[in-house]
Design a protein around this motif. Structure first.
Motif, PDB file in Angstrom:
ATOM      1  N   VAL A 209      -9.126   2.176   2.103  1.00 57.70           N
ATOM      2  CA  VAL A 209      -8.584   0.981   1.449  1.00 57.70           C
ATOM      3  C   VAL A 209      -7.372   0.436   2.193  1.00 57.70           C
ATOM      4  O   VAL A 209      -7.278  -0.778   2.454  1.00 57.70           O
ATOM      5  N   ASN A 210      -6.427   1.300   2.533  1.00 59.31           N
ATOM      6  CA  ASN A 210      -5.216   0.833   3.205  1.00 59.31           C
ATOM      7  C   ASN A 210      -5.531   0.179   4.550  1.00 59.31           C
ATOM      8  O   ASN A 210      -4.947  -0.843   4.913  1.00 59.31           O
TER       9      ASN A 210
ATOM     10  N   ARG B  96     -12.147   3.431  -2.875  1.00 60.91           N
ATOM     11  CA  ARG B  96     -11.523   4.619  -2.294  1.00 60.91           C
ATOM     12  C   ARG B  96     -12.358   5.868  -2.595  1.00 60.91           C
ATOM     13  O   ARG B  96     -12.521   6.750  -1.739  1.00 60.91           O
ATOM     14  N   PHE B  97     -12.901   5.944  -3.808  1.00 61.23           N
ATOM     15  CA  PHE B  97     -13.746   7.094  -4.183  1.00 61.23           C
ATOM     16  C   PHE B  97     -15.004   7.145  -3.327  1.00 61.23           C
ATOM     17  O   PHE B  97     -15.512   8.222  -3.003  1.00 61.23           O
TER      18      PHE B  97
ATOM     19  N   THR C   3       0.808  -1.214   0.000  1.00 57.23           N
ATOM     20  CA  THR C   3       0.000   0.000   0.000  1.00 57.23           C
ATOM     21  C   THR C   3       0.845   1.269   0.000  1.00 57.23           C
ATOM     22  O   THR C   3       0.444   2.287  -0.570  1.00 57.23           O
TER      23      THR C   3
ATOM     24  N   ASN D 206     -13.080  -3.460  -6.821  1.00 57.76           N
ATOM     25  CA  ASN D 206     -12.528  -2.280  -7.488  1.00 57.76           C
ATOM     26  C   ASN D 206     -11.947  -1.351  -6.434  1.00 57.76           C
ATOM     27  O   ASN D 206     -12.689  -0.656  -5.731  1.00 57.76           O
ATOM     28  N   ARG D 207     -10.642  -1.357  -6.330  1.00 58.37           N
ATOM     29  CA  ARG D 207      -9.983  -0.607  -5.259  1.00 58.37           C
ATOM     30  C   ARG D 207     -10.179   0.898  -5.412  1.00 58.37           C
ATOM     31  O   ARG D 207     -10.440   1.602  -4.439  1.00 58.37           O
ATOM     32  N   GLU D 208     -10.079   1.390  -6.642  1.00 59.42           N
ATOM     33  CA  GLU D 208     -10.223   2.832  -6.842  1.00 59.42           C
ATOM     34  C   GLU D 208     -11.652   3.297  -6.592  1.00 59.42           C
ATOM     35  O   GLU D 208     -11.877   4.371  -6.019  1.00 59.42           O
ATOM     36  N   ALA D 209     -12.615   2.496  -7.010  1.00 59.51           N
ATOM     37  CA  ALA D 209     -14.008   2.860  -6.755  1.00 59.51           C
ATOM     38  C   ALA D 209     -14.303   2.841  -5.260  1.00 59.51           C
ATOM     39  O   ALA D 209     -15.042   3.696  -4.749  1.00 59.51           O
TER      40      ALA D 209
ATOM     41  N   VAL E  16     -13.262  -3.534  -1.856  1.00 62.26           N
ATOM     42  CA  VAL E  16     -11.856  -3.301  -2.211  1.00 62.26           C
ATOM     43  C   VAL E  16     -11.383  -4.347  -3.218  1.00 62.26           C
ATOM     44  O   VAL E  16     -10.636  -4.035  -4.147  1.00 62.26           O
TER      45      VAL E  16
END
Length: 348
Positions: free
Chosen positions: A239-240, A233-234, A137, A228-231, A225
């Motif tokens: 996430v981390n 986070r958005f 991460t 879709n990790r970016e979604a 997560v």
């Protein structure tokens, strides 16, 4: 050729895994014929050796116990797309914690000592995987490489301990630890048999992980997560932090496999504690399609293959290594099946 995403249907979800198992049986049949034996005879001997008697069935459950723990560890991590290939290392760390605390250093009753060892082992196994998770991460380091290399590092570390600080002075020079005291041993479910309460703990853990994944906010965050990790986070999911918690849970479950093998079965720590339970846990998790409850069934299935293959080899002369080929083939075909449930192949 290109892959197009499709909505997983019931036919795809059930059909492709069934084809994967069938393909595995076809490969195993071909190998049996090459060895000069009848495939039906070989499979019959495998089934008989795995479940043909009460003793054989209990041995299968005994072999399945560490596989449930490592399969759960892999399923949890893979669900969040944390590729934990280091369950073998976490298992051995659990074994180290067991002999450090369970060889008389803590004069405590069983009701205190056994849970204490398990909790410390979970913490140690979780920390071992937390390192690669933080590297992933924070710095983008591939966790496949770090967790895989940790297997060899930890095994060498255990070897050093067994030749030094943890070596049994009464072991006649063998690289093994002193036996754990009776207060640290997990009791047997049936007296005179090898099956111990580690199997019960493993099943409880599987149910608990399923409830966590399916009925809790943390489980939802892990699945989000993983999808879709970016979604995620958005959407405001940390996430981390989710990956860190996943690493601790996954590493802790794998460490429990080491605790159960030392406290429940072997009684001490040696370099042959695991014949590859950490790696086989990947096969178990994939056969279960990362479902915690399915891990119980797939672990018993894989354990039955190994136990039955040993009995089959003694009866027919066919090498027991056919079990390794079957599990490896099952992994490859099941990964392909999972891909085909989610994607459609288009030929240009």
């Amino acid at each position: 050729m290109r892959l197009e995403p499709v909505e997983p249907s019931m036919g795809r979800t059930v059909g492709f895994p069934a084809l994967a198992i069938a393909a595995t049986l076809v490969v195993a049949s071909a190998l049996a014929m090459v060895a000069g034996a009848s495939p039906f005879g070989v499979f019959g001997l495998v089934i008989q050796g795995a479940a043909g008697s009460w003793f054989a069935f209990l041995e299968t459950l005994t072999r399945a116990t560490p596989l449930i723990f490592t399969g759960l560890a892999i399923a949890v991590a893979f669900r969040a797309r944390l590729w934990n290939i280091g369950a073998e290392a976490q298992l051995y760390i659990g074994g180290v914690v067991t002999v450090v605390l369970g060889t008389g250093a803590l004069p405590l009753p069983s009701v205190v000592l056994i849970p204490l060892i398990a909790l410390v082992a979970i913490f140690a196994g979780g920390l071992l995987l937390l390192g690669p998770a933080v590297l992933k991460t924070r710095f983008g380091v591939d966790e496949v490489v770090t967790t895989l290399l940790l297997n060899f590092i930890v095994l060498l570390f255990v070897s050093m301990l067994l030749e030094g600080a943890l070596k049994d002075p009464m072991g006649m020079g063998w690289p093994q630890s002193s036996p754990v005291v009776s207060e640290a041993k997990w009791p047997r479910i049936i007296q005179g048999k090898r099956l111990h309460y580690g199997f019960v703990v493993a099943v409880i853990c599987a149910v608990g992980v399923w409830l966590l994944m399916a009925r809790s906010v943390w489980g939802y965050e892990m699945r989000a997560v993983g999808l879709n990790r970016e979604a995620a986070r958005f959407a405001g999911i940390p996430v981390n932090r989710v990956l860190a918690r996943t690493a601790i849970l996954s590493g802790g479950l794998a460490a429990l496999a080491g605790v159960s093998e030392v406290s429940g079965l072997k009684g001490n720590l040696s370099l042959d504690l695991s014949p590859g339970f950490g790696y086989t846990g990947i096969v178990v998790a994939m056969l279960a399609m990362l479902n915690p409850l399915g891990v119980i069934a797939s672990a018993i299935f894989v354990a039955g293959i190994f136990v039955g293959a040993d009995a089959m080899s003694r009866s027919s002369g066919v090498p027991s290594y056919i079990a390794d080929v079957m599990t490896a083939t099952a992994l490859l075909t099941m990964v392909t099946a999972i891909m085909l449930t989610r994607y459609r192949i288009r030929w240009r």
